[in-house]
Design a protein around this motif. Sequence first.
Motif, PDB file in Angstrom:
ATOM      1  N   ASP B 212      45.019  67.995  44.003  1.00 42.98           N
ATOM      2  CA  ASP B 212      43.874  68.888  43.931  1.00 42.98           C
ATOM      3  C   ASP B 212      43.442  69.160  42.485  1.00 42.98           C
ATOM      4  O   ASP B 212      43.388  70.310  42.032  1.00 42.98           O
ATOM      5  CB  ASP B 212      44.225  70.208  44.660  1.00 42.98           C
ATOM      6  N   LEU B 213      43.190  68.104  41.751  1.00 47.09           N
ATOM      7  CA  LEU B 213      42.762  68.240  40.356  1.00 47.09           C
ATOM      8  C   LEU B 213      41.323  67.743  40.212  1.00 47.09           C
ATOM      9  O   LEU B 213      40.861  66.925  41.006  1.00 47.09           O
ATOM     10  CB  LEU B 213      43.667  67.414  39.442  1.00 47.09           C
ATOM     11  N   ASP B 214      40.666  68.211  39.176  1.00 43.76           N
ATOM     12  CA  ASP B 214      39.284  67.808  38.923  1.00 43.76           C
ATOM     13  C   ASP B 214      39.292  66.547  38.054  1.00 43.76           C
ATOM     14  O   ASP B 214      39.494  66.613  36.841  1.00 43.76           O
ATOM     15  CB  ASP B 214      38.555  68.959  38.204  1.00 43.76           C
ATOM     16  N   LYS B 215      39.078  65.422  38.695  1.00 42.85           N
ATOM     17  CA  LYS B 215      39.193  64.147  38.002  1.00 42.85           C
ATOM     18  C   LYS B 215      38.186  64.039  36.846  1.00 42.85           C
ATOM     19  O   LYS B 215      38.537  63.617  35.748  1.00 42.85           O
ATOM     20  CB  LYS B 215      38.980  62.994  38.988  1.00 42.85           C
ATOM     21  N   GLU B 216      36.972  64.435  37.112  1.00 46.11           N
ATOM     22  CA  GLU B 216      35.934  64.283  36.081  1.00 46.11           C
ATOM     23  C   GLU B 216      36.280  65.089  34.837  1.00 46.11           C
ATOM     24  O   GLU B 216      36.079  64.641  33.702  1.00 46.11           O
ATOM     25  CB  GLU B 216      34.554  64.682  36.626  1.00 46.11           C
ATOM     26  N   ALA B 217      36.811  66.289  35.061  1.00 40.38           N
ATOM     27  CA  ALA B 217      37.196  67.124  33.915  1.00 40.38           C
ATOM     28  C   ALA B 217      38.291  66.438  33.101  1.00 40.38           C
ATOM     29  O   ALA B 217      38.271  66.454  31.864  1.00 40.38           O
ATOM     30  CB  ALA B 217      37.682  68.488  34.403  1.00 40.38           C
ATOM     31  N   LEU B 218      39.229  65.814  33.807  1.00 42.40           N
ATOM     32  CA  LEU B 218      40.309  65.102  33.098  1.00 42.40           C
ATOM     33  C   LEU B 218      39.750  63.934  32.303  1.00 42.40           C
ATOM     34  O   LEU B 218      40.112  63.703  31.156  1.00 42.40           O
ATOM     35  CB  LEU B 218      41.347  64.583  34.095  1.00 42.40           C
ATOM     36  N   LEU B 219      38.847  63.201  32.944  1.00 42.86           N
ATOM     37  CA  LEU B 219      38.293  62.004  32.299  1.00 42.86           C
ATOM     38  C   LEU B 219      37.427  62.359  31.089  1.00 42.86           C
ATOM     39  O   LEU B 219      37.195  61.523  30.216  1.00 42.86           O
ATOM     40  CB  LEU B 219      37.486  61.186  33.303  1.00 42.86           C
TER      41      LEU B 219
END
Lengths: 501, 241
Positions: B212-219
């Motif tokens: 449940d993580l925000d992929k776009e934010a990580l990228l």
Amino acid sequence: MGINYLYPDFEVHRDREKCITCRVCERQCANEVHSYDAESNRMVSDDTKCVNCHRCVSLCPTHALKIVKTNHGFKDNANWKGDVIQDIYRQADSGGVLLASMGTPKDYPVYWDKMLINASQVTNPSIDPLREPMETKTFLGQKSSKIRRDENGKLITKTDPQLALNIPIMFSAMSYGSISYNAHKSLALAAQKLGIFYNTGEGGLHEDFYQYGKNTIVQVASGRFGVHPEYLNAGAAIEIKMGQGAKPGIGGHLPGSKIGEDISKTRMIPEHADAISPAPHHDIYSIEDLRQLVYTLKEATAYTKPIIVKVAAVHNISAIASGIARSGADIIAIDGFRGGTGAAPARTRDNVGIPIELALASVDTRLRQEGIRNNVSLVVGGSIRSSADVIKAIALGADAIYIATSALLALGCHLCRTCQSGKCNWGIATQRPELVKRLNPEVGSERLVNLITAWNHEIKEMMGGMGINSIEALRGNRLMLRGIGLNETELQILGIAHAGQ
Amino acid sequence: MTTIDVGLKPFDELNREIRACTDDTLVLNDVNGQRYIGCALSNKNITINGTSGNAMGAYLDGCTITVNGNAQDATGDTMNDGMIIIHGSCGDAAGYSMRGGKIFIRDSAGYRSGIHMKAYEEKQPLIIIGDRAGSFLGEYLAGGTIIVLGLHQEGKAPVGYFCGTGMHGGKIYLRCDTLPSDLPQQVSSSDATQEDMQEISAHLESYCAIFDLDKEALLASHFYVLRPNSSTPYKMLYTNV
């Protein structure tokens, strides 16, 4: 380019009278020593490339060739011998670590040759193996010292898994990569015919050889090449390789240049990339960790296969073996410092480790003292050269022995000690197809079967001479050995009396 | 689905039960560090509630093992295929010598993660660590991919000492703004390229969904990529006797 300080070690002597210029030598030599000079219609040779492997000598139809060690040398010097000086030249030239192969050629004491075997005279009759049955069948694995019963009082007859050998001799680990496909096939076929085992080494198991699984020991080394559940379950036993006699304490390295399509497939690594086995297993830093690997392998094979732990003979070997015997391992394999290798740093090979004879005697003694000898079987290797060595090893306490150099000699190896070059003219330590095909696995396996069968005859003969009709009665029977020319400490470690005592 | 209440059951008994179980889905409750769970399995999916013991999923060959808790040492040792998901942290030597499959760790991993991981054809192993990895990450790395996200590291290098020593294949992606200070000479580092980011994005797809993580934010953050300088680093070291 600077001056080449190295004079060729060998001279190719060609008898011009006998040479018929058939050019067989030229075709046979992967080192490209021989060539044809059209102008003079004569064969010429480049001594600098000769490794003295005898391939050309053996195949020359007119016996026109012989290889002679050069008598050119440095001014005599007991300290700075020629090879010492040449090694310095080599390193000064290249900056590289000296790389060598096969067992150490240095003149260390060979304790096998300083022990003599007993025989019966008058007071107890010797046994004629031609007339009476002699038992050499051997079982390797944990031997329970307790009788166990179930809740109804019935005996539990299920034992820990065992390896059953018709003869207490096995082929020790040589990977596909260090030796050729045909060499592996020869070993596999011979092991099957003899009812013994060969060992994959750490190079994985070629798909063609799964059919010999019942006679195969599969190895798990620090690189874990080609290790997966199917592989683990394919063999009769699993060997964890912690060390090797020729290179204790260091890992392995198969250069990318030797990793062709087939090796890559078997090891499950990309072609032409280095295959590196780290010095330790990085998931084993203690006996407890070793126990963990032993048990993952037992779990992976549902407790159906014995687990061997192979270590190099080093200074504290008896304490190490004591730890291994408590790790849940079924068999300890100890490799002495004269053991062979496909490639090892020369300084390590020639200076690290101890002789197998002393290691074996001290381990067997220690495990007995601690009351854990039956926890494990002991297999020893590291230059067992004859049936007499086998007898002596078993009398010192080994359950079985491992051979590799002897097996390669049977296949045609001439101990030229240049395996690392990958240009073995005998088709053994090479991956070049045109060289590999020189070794016919049918012929090779037959020669191996001959060798082991002959040794077995000799073992029975000598056992009979001692009045012993079962290998069990020879095991650890050090009264059957006497030392010759050994000092007090050596005799004490070997646990034997001096000849005449 | 079969449920086993593990409690203090000895590991060999538990693992025998797992092997004998004909059901392809198992839930193990109240697991207290029993070792070797799922060793060499290929045909069952296991959910572990509690703490899994050492060498969980060693030689794993195609299952999914989910741990709701932490895992101990040598998780997925010499793993060949399958997936291990840890909703917590794991101990040392995770993914030692693994050749295939995926290990997803939500939080941190101990020392020696992914040592000597290797790849072969379609077998491309992947380890993703959410927060931080201890020292010796990816030593002798020969293939496959390791991603360390440094979720709570605020841009600091999310690894300990000796990252990638002896590396001769594969790659390590680090989500951070500063590189580890002691990268060895076998390792070359660079900013992740667009191509690298696409690969990271593909790898993070299921990881982010699971945890449940925000992929776009990580990228959107900065990634470094560590690669070997040469696939034959030992080539020049020797001279023949």
